[in-house]
Design a protein around this motif. Structure first.
Motif, PDB file in Angstrom:
ATOM      1  N   ILE A   1      30.002  37.442  32.706  1.00 20.44           N
ATOM      2  CA  ILE A   1      30.926  36.418  32.222  1.00 20.44           C
ATOM      3  C   ILE A   1      32.056  36.217  33.221  1.00 20.44           C
ATOM      4  O   ILE A   1      32.400  35.091  33.582  1.00 20.44           O
ATOM      5  N   ASP A   2      32.624  37.316  33.708  1.00 18.82           N
ATOM      6  CA  ASP A   2      33.725  37.226  34.668  1.00 18.82           C
ATOM      7  C   ASP A   2      33.275  36.592  35.973  1.00 18.82           C
ATOM      8  O   ASP A   2      33.999  35.800  36.588  1.00 18.82           O
ATOM      9  N   SER A   3      32.058  36.933  36.410  1.00 15.05           N
ATOM     10  CA  SER A   3      31.542  36.388  37.669  1.00 15.05           C
ATOM     11  C   SER A   3      31.352  34.880  37.581  1.00 15.05           C
ATOM     12  O   SER A   3      31.690  34.141  38.508  1.00 15.05           O
ATOM     13  N   VAL A   4      30.814  34.398  36.438  1.00 20.10           N
ATOM     14  CA  VAL A   4      30.574  32.964  36.276  1.00 20.10           C
ATOM     15  C   VAL A   4      31.893  32.199  36.170  1.00 20.10           C
ATOM     16  O   VAL A   4      32.078  31.149  36.797  1.00 20.10           O
ATOM     17  N   ILE A   5      32.826  32.739  35.384  1.00 21.30           N
ATOM     18  CA  ILE A   5      34.109  32.054  35.203  1.00 21.30           C
ATOM     19  C   ILE A   5      34.964  32.152  36.461  1.00 21.30           C
ATOM     20  O   ILE A   5      35.675  31.202  36.824  1.00 21.30           O
ATOM     21  N   GLY A   6      34.902  33.297  37.131  1.00 19.17           N
ATOM     22  CA  GLY A   6      35.590  33.429  38.407  1.00 19.17           C
ATOM     23  C   GLY A   6      37.025  33.895  38.322  1.00 19.17           C
ATOM     24  O   GLY A   6      37.709  33.979  39.346  1.00 19.17           O
ATOM     25  N   GLN A   7      37.491  34.222  37.118  1.00 15.36           N
ATOM     26  CA  GLN A   7      38.859  34.722  36.998  1.00 15.36           C
ATOM     27  C   GLN A   7      39.007  35.507  35.701  1.00 15.36           C
ATOM     28  O   GLN A   7      38.304  35.270  34.729  1.00 15.36           O
ATOM     29  N   GLY A   8      39.950  36.444  35.708  1.00 18.43           N
ATOM     30  CA  GLY A   8      40.235  37.211  34.513  1.00 18.43           C
ATOM     31  C   GLY A   8      39.212  38.299  34.248  1.00 18.43           C
ATOM     32  O   GLY A   8      38.198  38.416  34.930  1.00 18.43           O
ATOM     33  N   ARG A   9      39.500  39.112  33.251  1.00 25.87           N
ATOM     34  CA  ARG A   9      38.636  40.233  32.878  1.00 25.87           C
ATOM     35  C   ARG A   9      38.265  40.126  31.407  1.00 25.87           C
ATOM     36  O   ARG A   9      39.093  39.766  30.570  1.00 25.87           O
ATOM     37  N   THR A  10      37.002  40.439  31.105  1.00 24.59           N
ATOM     38  CA  THR A  10      36.486  40.378  29.743  1.00 24.59           C
ATOM     39  C   THR A  10      36.229  41.792  29.227  1.00 24.59           C
ATOM     40  O   THR A  10      35.719  42.646  29.961  1.00 24.59           O
ATOM     41  N   PHE A  11      36.586  42.031  27.970  1.00 23.23           N
ATOM     42  CA  PHE A  11      36.264  43.305  27.327  1.00 23.23           C
ATOM     43  C   PHE A  11      35.430  43.029  26.083  1.00 23.23           C
ATOM     44  O   PHE A  11      35.761  42.160  25.272  1.00 23.23           O
ATOM     45  N   ASN A  12      34.339  43.781  25.944  1.00 16.54           N
ATOM     46  CA  ASN A  12      33.433  43.629  24.813  1.00 16.54           C
ATOM     47  C   ASN A  12      33.806  44.649  23.740  1.00 16.54           C
ATOM     48  O   ASN A  12      33.548  45.842  23.890  1.00 16.54           O
TER      49      ASN A  12
END
Length: 334
Positions: free
Chosen positions: A54-65
């Motif tokens: 998800i982070d790679s596609v969006i290109g910014q920010g960090r995601t936590f599951n």
């Protein structure tokens, strides 16, 4: 007097004490730096949304599951609501799985993790949801309501606390909670690579491989749900809870959206009617078998209800694209 004491003890217990691995996720979500995006839901989020993709596609920010197995509404909504109540920095964006509101079966009552968090408000909501569920026979509605009362009573009396204390060490596992990357995601195939002798997961995979037509049956069943005319049979309890969460998130400056993942099972309420009742843009629908046929191909599935590694990568990419779609407006008119 004893019952009153037990109710007081219940009110003082730490958040998510009944599911230690979910409590680990709760603590991780509070560590700096706070993630830009947080995901909340059941195994269809926990096992299928890969934060790094998800982070790679969006290109910014960090995601936590922050998803976890067998965590269904209203438990997921309680998790979100407690987060939004805190006077602290919050993720800019929160995605919550849209799933059926809990309807208690006898088997659910045997395991405290399904009801440990229930208080008077949540319990009363479950009773009202069951009693006024559209298009369900009266006897079934009464049965679900009675079991919701029993679940709430068990919770308020702390009946799951002894079981929890006896099993807490066995139930606490940082790998299961946070995954190998520490971002909260853990696909079923990754779990098997770490635990190749896990009989439960091996049996689930073997059952599916012995009958891969289950994938087609799931797709056909969901296609029929999408094709049937809307009956307007929406659970008003569920709808009001979702709209209240949208308002609460909006007041905290958080972009909240609900995600309808693939492979869900129809349980009790018309979930698609609920989707149509919510504000435009409030739901990211990644479920339709015709729009997302890749999620219903056996080579992308672990079992009849979950994606494998390849499927999870595809799902994560589609979710990221939906979040990052040109012209997408995350602000809802309330």
């Amino acid at each position: 007097m004893c019952a009153a004491t037990l109710c007081i003890v219940h009110s003082t217990l730490p958040p998510f004490w009944g599911v230690p691995n979910l409590a680990i996720k709760w603590d991780a979500l509070h560590r700096d730096p706070i993630p830009q995006r947080a995901l909340i839901g059941s195994s269809r989020i926990y096992r299928q949304a890969i934060p790094s993709i998800i982070d790679s596609v969006i290109g910014q920010g960090r995601t936590f599951n922050a998803g976890y197995a067998a965590t269904f509404p209203p438990a997921t909504y309680e998790f979100l609501e407690q987060l939004l109540r805190e006077e602290r920095q919050l993720p800019e964006e929160i995605l919550v799985e849209l799933s059926n509101y809990m309807l208690f079966e006898e088997a659910n009552l045997e395991d405290h993790r399904y009801w440990y968090y229930l208080g008077p408000r949540e319990g009363w909501g479950l009773v009202r949801h069951a009693l006024f569920l559209p298009n369900q026979p009266r006897t079934e509605r009464l049965g679900f309501a009675a079991r919701a009362v029993r679940a709430t009573t068990c919770s308020l009396l702390g009946l799951g606390l002894a079981d929890h204390l006896l099993a807490a060490t066995a139930d606490t596992d940082t790998l299961l909670a946070l995954g190998p990357a520490g971002d909260g995601g853990l696909t079923l195939e990754t779990l098997l690579r770490y635990r190749p002798d896990d009989e439960g997961q091996l049996a689930r995979r073997a059952t599916f491989r012995a009958d891969t037509l289950a994938a087609q049956r799931r797709a056909v069943g969901l296609r029929h749900l999408y094709e049937r005319p809307s009956t307007g049979g929406v659970s008003l309890v569920h709808l009001s809870r979702l709209t209240a969460l949208l308002d609460m998130a909006h007041s905290r400056g958080v972009r909240l959206r609900f995600v309808l993942p693939p492979l869900w099972i129809d349980r009790g309420e018309d979930l698609l009617a609920l989707v149509h009742a919510l504000p435009d843009g409030a739901v990211i629908d990644l479920c339709h078998p015709d729009s997302f046929p890749q999620f219903y191909r056996p080579e992308n599935m672990f079992d009849a209800g979950h994606l494998n590694d390849r499927g999870a990568r595809l799902f994560s990419m589609e979710l990221a694209r939906a979040l990052h779609a040109p012209g997408h407006n995350p602000e809802f008119a309330r």
